[in-house]
Design an enzyme around this catalytic site. Sequence first.
Site, PDB file in Angstrom:
ATOM      1  N   GLU A 288       0.630  -8.868  -2.901  1.00  0.00           N
ATOM      2  CA  GLU A 288       0.010  -7.648  -2.002  1.00  0.00           C
ATOM      3  C   GLU A 288       0.077  -6.378  -2.999  1.00  0.00           C
ATOM      4  O   GLU A 288       0.997  -6.006  -3.430  1.00  0.00           O
ATOM      5  CB  GLU A 288       1.126  -7.656  -1.028  1.00  0.00           C
ATOM      6  CG  GLU A 288       0.810  -6.439   0.089  1.00  0.00           C
ATOM      7  CD  GLU A 288       1.775  -6.377   1.031  1.00  0.00           C
ATOM      8  OE1 GLU A 288       1.688  -5.959   2.061  1.00  0.00           O
ATOM      9  OE2 GLU A 288       3.120  -6.573   0.762  1.00  0.00           O
ATOM     10  N   LYS A 345      -5.043  -7.866   6.197  1.00  0.00           N
ATOM     11  CA  LYS A 345      -3.551  -8.288   6.674  1.00  0.00           C
ATOM     12  C   LYS A 345      -3.711  -8.013   8.111  1.00  0.00           C
ATOM     13  O   LYS A 345      -4.132  -6.764   8.656  1.00  0.00           O
ATOM     14  CB  LYS A 345      -2.657  -7.281   6.110  1.00  0.00           C
ATOM     15  CG  LYS A 345      -0.989  -7.547   6.668  1.00  0.00           C
ATOM     16  CD  LYS A 345      -0.041  -6.779   6.035  1.00  0.00           C
ATOM     17  CE  LYS A 345       1.348  -6.914   6.299  1.00  0.00           C
ATOM     18  NZ  LYS A 345       2.247  -6.236   5.394  1.00  0.00           N
ATOM     19  N   CYS A 396       2.351 -10.736   3.381  1.00  0.00           N
ATOM     20  CA  CYS A 396       3.867  -9.895   3.515  1.00  0.00           C
ATOM     21  C   CYS A 396       4.458 -10.503   4.683  1.00  0.00           C
ATOM     22  O   CYS A 396       4.878 -11.604   5.306  1.00  0.00           O
ATOM     23  CB  CYS A 396       3.981  -8.471   3.283  1.00  0.00           C
ATOM     24  SG  CYS A 396       5.446  -7.844   2.866  1.00  0.00           S
TER      25      CYS A 396
END
Length: 526
Positions: A288, A345, A396
Amino acid sequence: MKYEISGKKRFSAFSLYTLSFLSGVVMGLTVAPVGAWFLAWIALAPLWILIIKNEKLKIKNSGEKSSFLIALAWGIGYHGVALSWITGIHPMNWLGVPWWPSLAITLFCWAFVSLWGGIFVAVWATVMARVAQQQPWLRVLIGTAVWCGLESLWSAGPLWWSSLAYTQSPHNLVILHLGQISGPNTVTAAIAAINGLIAEAWINRQYRNKYLAIASGIFITCHLIGLLLYSRPIAQPPAAALKVGIIQGNIPNKIKLLPEGLRRALTGYTNGYLTLVDQGVNAVLTPEGALPFFQRDLMRTSLASAVQQKGVVVWIGAFGERGRSYTNSLFNVTGNGEITSRYDKAKLVPLGEYIPFENILGGIVQRLSPLDEHQVPGLPNQIFDTPFGRAIVGICYESAFPDVFRRQAANGGQFILSSSNDAHYSAAMPLQHHAQDIMRAIETDRWTARATNTGYSAFVNPHGKTLWISGYNTYETHAEIIYRRQTQTLYVRWGDWLTPILLGLSALGWGVNIFWQNDGNTELRS
């Protein structure tokens, strides 16, 4: 004030709350760094006993408010210990926050997530207080169903992590295979039900052996079902093989956006890419935010030049743009240097990546951020196509949300790419993060490649076995063969179908029980 919990012993209110708190702490020890997973099968029982006894005996000042506070103490103990890794964000000097304000912010965040988890448990206890006078079997059914229902409700929101199910990961892979049936709530239901039966055995001494036998039977049956699923061979046809490399850049957050950090990132990821290409990989995965550049600048980096030279696909963590805002994204860069897919995300960390109630708090909290732009979440139902087929992507924090992975698997995702940066937390966090990814691999029946900034990067097979795991705070590259799969578990096809059934059975059982009670009272009056 004294509270009578058994027929002979009395406890002060402080002792009562302390006992509940310590029981929650025991549940918190089930996850990393301690990992005493077996305690999860008994750690909820003391709270169950306290709530039911407290209500059944009708002690003065022991109404719903008391039960609420007893459960609140348990929840704070559990979530406070399990999520103590959040204290690793201090000091936030890399964000320009002075030491004392950084400490205050850290303690506030820790207290908030602990209290949030405590409220979850307290809501459950409030329901249990309502049914304390019902039959024990009905209390077990309702207690299990409501806990699962609340986990579903909480996980639909922005702040979620510590399901009861994840107490079993990564150690008890057999029971985690129940997740293939109806997701993590299948495991949660087993844990809650067995704790409830143990508690009822304590409360109803005359039927102790009966309830313990039922608890043992459910425990063994659940593990046998999990073992059956765990024992199934994993097909590995050569045509489905994909050799993936990962790069763990090990760039501390405090220098990530500084010239030194940018140089280390460009050098480390470019050289790592070239090393992995020489090992014959088909694609390379980065963590990430591996390259903290916007998409418009990404193709001018040394890594993009290496991709155009070598012709091997790379999945790069960087920033996308959406108007005046930005996204935390993973880009599919093909061998000719073109970006053909992008995943943004969708589950952002409150305060860490966006400001809740921005109109109210924005002017205060924004001063802590070095960025002028605002991060925005990705859209639901994204797809991420690669030259090797459709992938499932989790960035994440999304690892805690099983439905993110389930939807992508249902839409044709054949393997999981997990890209993370856990550098700003303590070492327990990446271990718990890895445990979450193991659960997602099992539930979707997919191979997983996990690349992180500072650890722990890993490769996981569909049975949750970790084939390789990196060190912590180290620069590493590693290549492993994974296999594309198109299977669909019951959970992928139908989602969490178990929780609605449990809630429905609970409502039906409660209604029937009330009918019997009213019918019996009518006969007595006549």
